[in-house]
Motif scaffolding. Structure first.
Motif, PDB file in Angstrom:
ATOM      1  N   PHE A   1       0.837  -1.209   0.000  1.00 35.82           N
ATOM      2  CA  PHE A   1       0.000   0.000   0.000  1.00 35.82           C
ATOM      3  C   PHE A   1       0.866   1.250   0.000  1.00 35.82           C
ATOM      4  O   PHE A   1       0.578   2.214  -0.713  1.00 35.82           O
TER       5      PHE A   1
ATOM      6  N   ALA B   1      -0.786  -3.028  -6.078  1.00 36.07           N
ATOM      7  CA  ALA B   1      -2.169  -3.242  -5.645  1.00 36.07           C
ATOM      8  C   ALA B   1      -2.580  -4.703  -5.822  1.00 36.07           C
ATOM      9  O   ALA B   1      -3.278  -5.274  -4.974  1.00 36.07           O
TER      10      ALA B   1
ATOM     11  N   CYS C   1      -7.292   0.493  -8.013  1.00 31.75           N
ATOM     12  CA  CYS C   1      -6.558   0.964  -6.836  1.00 31.75           C
ATOM     13  C   CYS C   1      -5.386   1.863  -7.225  1.00 31.75           C
ATOM     14  O   CYS C   1      -4.997   2.749  -6.465  1.00 31.75           O
TER      15      CYS C   1
ATOM     16  N   PRO D   1      -6.140   5.011  -4.527  1.00 30.49           N
ATOM     17  CA  PRO D   1      -5.529   4.252  -3.426  1.00 30.49           C
ATOM     18  C   PRO D   1      -6.455   4.084  -2.223  1.00 30.49           C
ATOM     19  O   PRO D   1      -6.260   3.161  -1.421  1.00 30.49           O
TER      20      PRO D   1
ATOM     21  N   LEU E   1      -9.283   2.888  -2.229  1.00 27.57           N
ATOM     22  CA  LEU E   1      -9.901   1.576  -2.333  1.00 27.57           C
ATOM     23  C   LEU E   1      -9.031   0.515  -1.659  1.00 27.57           C
ATOM     24  O   LEU E   1      -9.536  -0.382  -0.971  1.00 27.57           O
ATOM     25  N   ALA E   2      -7.731   0.613  -1.865  1.00 25.62           N
ATOM     26  CA  ALA E   2      -6.805  -0.322  -1.225  1.00 25.62           C
ATOM     27  C   ALA E   2      -6.800  -0.115   0.280  1.00 25.62           C
ATOM     28  O   ALA E   2      -6.719  -1.090   1.055  1.00 25.62           O
TER      29      ALA E   2
END
Length: 224
Positions: free
Chosen positions: A118, A139, A175, A179, A181-182
């Motif tokens: 991440f 991701a 993602c 980001p 979403l991650a």
């Protein structure tokens, strides 16, 4: 060097390989037992790039597996067709693979590695297409690590091959652009890891210790 277990890992094993993907190999070997009797211990890892192959000495692999290191542990959970060397001692190791697992180590290792991915995808440069492609790759690995870690926590099984690689690729692309979403995937994983799973609090080191002793006995020099 006596290779006991070796196979194809990485994107090929996960079902994420594409044209041009490298083929990564992982294995473990037994150093001759007499090499442990001198001043210097034998080399514990050998890494080559042509071909891409990592080999760990048996004791080091066991230590990595007892910490539930995701990269090392998958060697004992590969689909049968991906093994290239599978000796009787390697077969024994596959048979005791569950004894290496523990709740805290699985959580720490898989969430820890996913969090590293991440951080990498979050540092992308949106204006650089190469950086974005790398972010999508990070991701995909994040998604895989979260899924594998949760499967271990909730079922005690390490699932190497993804059942829906195309969805994982698509999620990686999204993602890379978003980001957050991650971040949501990680938050959900932490919540599920907080619930009771099926793994013991600590690994059972006994089977690994017994197996290593058999490895050392098997690789003593023959009597003159």
């Amino acid at each position: 060097m006596h290779i006991l277990l070796s196979g194809i890992v990485g994107s090929t094993a996960y079902g994420l390989a594409h044209a041009g993907s490298d083929i990564d190999r992982l294995g473990l070997f037994a150093a001759p037992t007499e090499q442990f009797h001198g001043l210097h211990r034998p080399t514990e890892s050998q890494v080559t790039t042509a071909p891409d192959r990592t080999l760990h000495e048996a004791a080091k692999w066991c230590r990595l597996a007892l910490s539930c290191n995701p990269t090392a542990a998958e060697l004992a959970w590969l689909p049968a067709e991906l093994y290239e060397v599978r000796t009787p001692l390697g077969e024994e190791l596959i048979g005791i693979r569950r004894s290496f697992l523990s709740e805290r180590a699985v959580r720490n290792s898989y969430l820890g590695y996913a969090t590293q991915q991440f951080r990498k995808l979050s540092s992308r440069d949106p204006s650089d297409e190469t950086s974005r492609r790398r972010a999508a790759k990070h991701a995909r690995h994040l998604v895989r690590l979260v899924r594998q870690g949760l499967a271990l926590h909730e079922t005690g099984e390490l699932r190497i091959r993804l059942t829906d690689p195309e969805r994982v690729r698509e999620l990686g692309e999204r993602c890379a652009d978003r980001p957050e979403l991650a971040a949501g995937l990680l938050a959900d994983a932490e919540s599920r890891f907080d619930r009771s799973g099926v793994l013991p609090a600590a690994p059972d080191e006994g089977p690994a210790e017994s197996w290593l002793r058999r490895v050392r006995l098997a690789h003593l020099p023959s009597p003159a």
